[in-house]
Enzyme design. Sequence first.
Site, PDB file in Angstrom:
ATOM      1  N   SER A 243      -4.118  -4.920   3.295  1.00 48.23           N
ATOM      2  CA  SER A 243      -2.738  -5.165   3.689  1.00 48.23           C
ATOM      3  C   SER A 243      -1.821  -4.393   2.752  1.00 48.23           C
ATOM      4  O   SER A 243      -2.284  -3.737   1.823  1.00 48.23           O
ATOM      5  CB  SER A 243      -2.430  -6.660   3.621  1.00 48.23           C
ATOM      6  OG  SER A 243      -2.321  -7.041   2.265  1.00 48.23           O
ATOM      7  N   LYS A 244      -0.546  -4.534   2.986  1.00 47.38           N
ATOM      8  CA  LYS A 244       0.488  -3.873   2.182  1.00 47.38           C
ATOM      9  C   LYS A 244       0.269  -4.028   0.678  1.00 47.38           C
ATOM     10  O   LYS A 244       0.589  -3.145  -0.103  1.00 47.38           O
ATOM     11  CB  LYS A 244       1.859  -4.479   2.521  1.00 47.38           C
ATOM     12  CG  LYS A 244       2.437  -3.913   3.782  1.00 47.38           C
ATOM     13  CD  LYS A 244       3.509  -2.888   3.461  1.00 47.38           C
ATOM     14  CE  LYS A 244       3.769  -1.955   4.602  1.00 47.38           C
ATOM     15  NZ  LYS A 244       3.406  -0.593   4.332  1.00 47.38           N
ATOM     16  N   ARG A 245      -0.247  -5.197   0.308  1.00 48.03           N
ATOM     17  CA  ARG A 245      -0.441  -5.477  -1.113  1.00 48.03           C
ATOM     18  C   ARG A 245      -1.326  -4.439  -1.798  1.00 48.03           C
ATOM     19  O   ARG A 245      -1.268  -4.235  -2.989  1.00 48.03           O
ATOM     20  CB  ARG A 245      -1.114  -6.845  -1.300  1.00 48.03           C
ATOM     21  CG  ARG A 245      -0.216  -8.018  -1.087  1.00 48.03           C
ATOM     22  CD  ARG A 245      -0.999  -9.311  -1.237  1.00 48.03           C
ATOM     23  NE  ARG A 245      -2.077  -9.411  -0.235  1.00 48.03           N
ATOM     24  CZ  ARG A 245      -3.339  -9.516  -0.518  1.00 48.03           C
ATOM     25  NH1 ARG A 245      -3.765  -9.544  -1.763  1.00 48.03           N
ATOM     26  NH2 ARG A 245      -4.247  -9.606   0.447  1.00 48.03           N
ATOM     27  N   HIS A 246      -2.192  -3.812  -1.012  1.00 50.03           N
ATOM     28  CA  HIS A 246      -3.155  -2.877  -1.601  1.00 50.03           C
ATOM     29  C   HIS A 246      -2.634  -1.451  -1.706  1.00 50.03           C
ATOM     30  O   HIS A 246      -3.371  -0.544  -2.028  1.00 50.03           O
ATOM     31  CB  HIS A 246      -4.454  -2.893  -0.791  1.00 50.03           C
ATOM     32  CG  HIS A 246      -5.100  -4.239  -0.744  1.00 50.03           C
ATOM     33  ND1 HIS A 246      -5.051  -5.045   0.362  1.00 50.03           N
ATOM     34  CD2 HIS A 246      -5.778  -4.927  -1.684  1.00 50.03           C
ATOM     35  CE1 HIS A 246      -5.685  -6.172   0.106  1.00 50.03           C
ATOM     36  NE2 HIS A 246      -6.135  -6.129  -1.127  1.00 50.03           N
ATOM     37  N   GLU A 253       3.441   6.690   5.642  1.00 51.87           N
ATOM     38  CA  GLU A 253       3.694   6.515   4.198  1.00 51.87           C
ATOM     39  C   GLU A 253       2.896   7.521   3.379  1.00 51.87           C
ATOM     40  O   GLU A 253       3.386   8.037   2.383  1.00 51.87           O
ATOM     41  CB  GLU A 253       3.268   5.119   3.755  1.00 51.87           C
ATOM     42  CG  GLU A 253       4.363   4.082   3.761  1.00 51.87           C
ATOM     43  CD  GLU A 253       3.788   2.730   3.371  1.00 51.87           C
ATOM     44  OE1 GLU A 253       3.859   2.352   2.207  1.00 51.87           O
ATOM     45  OE2 GLU A 253       3.215   2.073   4.269  1.00 51.87           O
TER      46      GLU A 253
END
Length: 474
Positions: A243-246, A253
Amino acid sequence: MENNKETRVRFAPSPTGYLHIGGARTALFNYVFAKGRNGKFLLRIEDTDTERSKKEYTEQIIRSLEWLGIKHDEDIVFQSERFGKYKEYADKLLKDRKAYRCFCTKEEIEEKKKNNPKWKYDRKCLNLSQEKIEQNLKEGKPYTIRLKLPDTEIKFYDHVRGEMKFHSKDFEDFIIVRSNGVPIYQFTVVIDDYEMGITHVIRGDDHLSNTPKQILIYQALGFDIPEFAHIPLILGQDKKRLSKRHGATSVEEYRENGFLPEALVNFIALLGWSPGDDREMLSLEEIIKEFSLERINKSPAVFDYKKALWLNGKYISTKSNDYLFPYFKQSFEKHGIAIERNEKTEKILELLKTRVKTLNEFYDFGYYFFKDPETYDEKGINKYFKKENSKEILNKLIEIFEKTEPFTEEKLEETLRSEAEKMELSAAKLIHPLRLAITGYTVSPGIFETAVLIGRENCIRRIKKALDFLSQNE
Ligand code: GLU
């Protein structure tokens, strides 16, 4: 090997978000599989959910695929344009009594489910009389269409997972068309895969539990069933779903963060697949040549952003200056440093391209070629500026820079080494403080080459500034 039928695969994203790493990998695996077999790779936009689907996502998905070099064959299929088709097949199933209208209301069903979460649809509407149905229709009662499940085992071979076995009694007569007339995903996928002549369905593991339901639909419609391969999830380093956290997850992007498409393709290909040897750099052509479904790992792939950066750096270092110069220029100009293409900037680019990890980093890695360092590396200060003889060394460096004639890389090195010897010091004892003073860093390209590119006057000024810094921080 199977018959000579053309291999046809598809990538079928729902445009409810940007193309992310997981989706790009599904697209890539489909693409390389098809191309390795001289087949076709088709693109289908699954935009039946008109509320969540957005045109900008569709456009971005298409752009991202294009950027990655994953080119689709034939026209893009948009599910939102095919409602008529889906209705045709739903009507056919009703006529063949393979599906039936269900007039039960949502409330009614929720009530039954409330008391028993494992409750399956009880087929209340399966045997409604024709009269009753017509009366309901006349009264305008809303209805869903449910598939009438046969009592059967559902087996298929998955190219990643192996033999899979389910039973229809694990499912209820599930809805294929909602009461608002919108067909559900399971139904549209089967019709489109059939009509598009798809021979292999390669998709994420999260769809594995949908496959038996889809096979029941294939069977009800009398369609040939394609082959399946479900690719395992991608996890972050912490073994949680990516997810975005990674870190960056959308392809866009990566592009904005200065990645080269070939590096990203290479990186994505190695998420759960490998060529069977220890090669880590593979071009799209090589991936096509080596790819097979059987080499896809059964266990989840682990995402490592550092590896993506490392690969990107490798690719950047192989690029020509012609290719890199615009990025180099842009990276500096973003920080207000105008760049002309000349012998000096060519040399700087040559030095930096083996060091940067992204196309955006030229400034960070080489700003000192154009302006004085604003800060010094913390550790460097302690190691190289806080010695008893630090001032003496910096003064000696000024002297060396003033007297070196001609001011060339070779001559500078020669002078510095002989002065170090006279001081009974190793050359490193002069080189380290010099590097820190003129670049602000403890690492840089070759120091003599760097110093000459920075220029004699600039170097002397910077060493004097370092002396000031020393005096202020005594
Ligand atoms: N539209 C589905 C998704 O984005 C994929 C459907 C499929 O590959 O069968 O997850």
